[in-house]
Design a protein around this motif. Structure first.
Motif, mmCIF file in Angstrom:
data_model
loop_
_atom_site.group_PDB
_atom_site.id
_atom_site.type_symbol
_atom_site.label_atom_id
_atom_site.label_comp_id
_atom_site.label_asym_id
_atom_site.label_seq_id
_atom_site.Cartn_x
_atom_site.Cartn_y
_atom_site.Cartn_z
ATOM 1 N N PRO A 17 -5.106 -0.816 -2.554
ATOM 2 C CA PRO A 17 -5.398 -1.719 -1.088
ATOM 3 C C PRO A 17 -6.145 -2.946 -1.666
ATOM 4 O O PRO A 17 -7.289 -2.972 -2.133
ATOM 5 C CB PRO A 17 -6.170 -0.684 -0.439
ATOM 6 C CG PRO A 17 -5.959 0.506 -0.773
ATOM 7 C CD PRO A 17 -5.789 0.570 -2.312
ATOM 8 N N TYR B 54 -7.869 -4.819 5.575
ATOM 9 C CA TYR B 54 -7.149 -5.131 4.860
ATOM 10 C C TYR B 54 -6.479 -6.645 5.238
ATOM 11 O O TYR B 54 -5.644 -6.997 4.666
ATOM 12 C CB TYR B 54 -6.073 -4.348 4.090
ATOM 13 C CG TYR B 54 -6.852 -3.177 3.362
ATOM 14 C CD1 TYR B 54 -7.748 -3.372 2.572
ATOM 15 C CD2 TYR B 54 -6.818 -1.847 4.115
ATOM 16 C CE1 TYR B 54 -8.491 -2.363 1.759
ATOM 17 C CE2 TYR B 54 -7.406 -0.914 3.155
ATOM 18 C CZ TYR B 54 -8.347 -0.983 2.413
ATOM 19 O OH TYR B 54 -9.033 -0.159 1.732
ATOM 20 N N GLN C 83 0.715 -1.082 0.023
ATOM 21 C CA GLN C 83 0.002 0.018 0.102
ATOM 22 C C GLN C 83 0.890 1.160 -0.103
ATOM 23 O O GLN C 83 0.535 2.278 -0.759
ATOM 24 C CB GLN C 83 -0.906 0.095 1.248
ATOM 25 C CG GLN C 83 -1.902 -1.121 1.112
ATOM 26 C CD GLN C 83 -2.959 -1.134 2.351
ATOM 27 O OE1 GLN C 83 -3.026 -0.088 3.169
ATOM 28 N NE2 GLN C 83 -3.753 -2.011 2.382
#
Ligand code: C2E
Ligand code: MG
Ligand code: MG
Ligand code: MG
Length: 281
Positions: free
Chosen positions: A112, A146, A106
């Protein structure tokens, strides 16, 4: 020399083989040191959205680069790691490394995506598992959305009340949770309804069953329909052929992972793949 070839007669920690106690002890000690000696590595296998073709996640898969034996598969050492408790430091290393790497992607400017980490039954049952995950997220700076944790259906089926409790605590951190190898444990729709999970991963064996001669009554199709009725995302693992790909896509499966798109990649190769797709360097 003679000793070496004798040693090599043994399949590396196959539990069914009568590996001598001393041999097992050696391997156990080696595995214990593998983390500190930096002998573990993660490979990353992309997960793609059928709809857009976008990479929405990667699964982190551990390997042991043994100084003499070469690259060892997790199916060969995870069971021993679980039996001996080594899975605790090993699992933390995997979690930390996967989160660090995803944050690094990222920070490098890539879109992402999730990183999925496999949690073993033993790890999941640790009283401090939620704190461990929270600490690693904090330490690595990865946004919780994430990170995805994969627990197998067999773990989910062990003690529903306790499992749901832990999953609720994990979900409060803001992470995602998936049920791995789904379909192998015969859990029912009503059972799953109470689980705070995001995604089902259709076990590879059911994907493998999809062939051009197969009708509409595949288990994979039933799992997709069931996931949809529960409002869960569904991902197919082990997609190897175009026939499987098209079938799953037509059934409304959301995502796929498998050799058809990519094998698990070394982190450098994964970076290269992202760069060539997204044009960032
Ligand atoms: P899994 O979590 O179900 O991971 C999927 C396995 O299927 C991986 O094997 C992957 O390389 C393989 N695979 C992916 N696509 C295909 C395909 O198209 N065809 C075929 N034939 N295979 C495919 P791998 O990397 O050997 O990992 C095996 C198992 O070891 C994993 O199964 C997981 O249960 C366990 N494992 C791997 N890494 C970890 C870890 O960090 N922690 C724990 N606790 N277990 C791990
Ligand atoms: Mg998995
Ligand atoms: Mg799986
Ligand atoms: Mg599997």
């Amino acid at each position: 020399r003679a000793k070496e070839s004798h040693r090599n007669q043994y399949e590396f920690f196959t539990p069914t083989m009568s590996v001598q106690a001393s041999e097992r002890h050696t391997i156990e000690q080696e595995l214990r040191k593998a983390v500190e000696r930096n002998e573990l590595l993660l490979m990353y296998q992309p997960q793609l959205q059928f709809e857009t073709g976008q990479i929405t996640g990667v699964e982190a898969l551990v390997r042991w680069l043994h100084p003499k034996r070469g690259l060892v598969s997790p199916t060969e050492f995870i069971p021993l790691a679980e039996e001996t408790g080594i899975i605790i430091p090993l699992g933390e290393w995997v979690l930390r490394t996967a989160c660090q790497q995803n944050k690094a992607w990222q920070d490098a400017g890539f879109a992402p995506m999730r990183v999925a980490v496999n949690l073993s039954a033993y790890q999941f049952k640790q009283a401090n598992i939620v704190q461990v995950v929270a600490d690693i997220l904090h330490e690595t700076g990865l946004h919780p959305a994430y990170l995805e944790l994969e627990i197998t259906e067999s773990v989910a089926m062990q003690n529903a009340k306790q499992v749901i409790g832990t999953l609720e605590e994990l979900k409060k951190l803001g992470i995602q949770v998936s049920i791995d190898d789904f379909g192998t444990g015969y859990s029912s729709l009503s059972y799953l309804r109470s689980f705070p999970i995001d995604r089902l991963k259709i076990d590879r064996s059911f994907v493998n069953d999809i062939t051009s001669t197969q009708g509409e009554t595949t288990i994979a199709a039933s799992i997709i329909a069931m996931a949809q009725s529960l409002n869960l995302e569904v991902i197919a693992e082990g997609v190897e052929t175009e026939v499987q790909f098209e079938f799953l896509k037509n059934k409304g499966c959301h995502e796929m992972q498998g050799y058809f798109f990519s094998k698990p990649l070394l982190k450098e190769d994964m970076t290269g793949r992202l760069a060539s797709i997204q044009g960032v360097s």
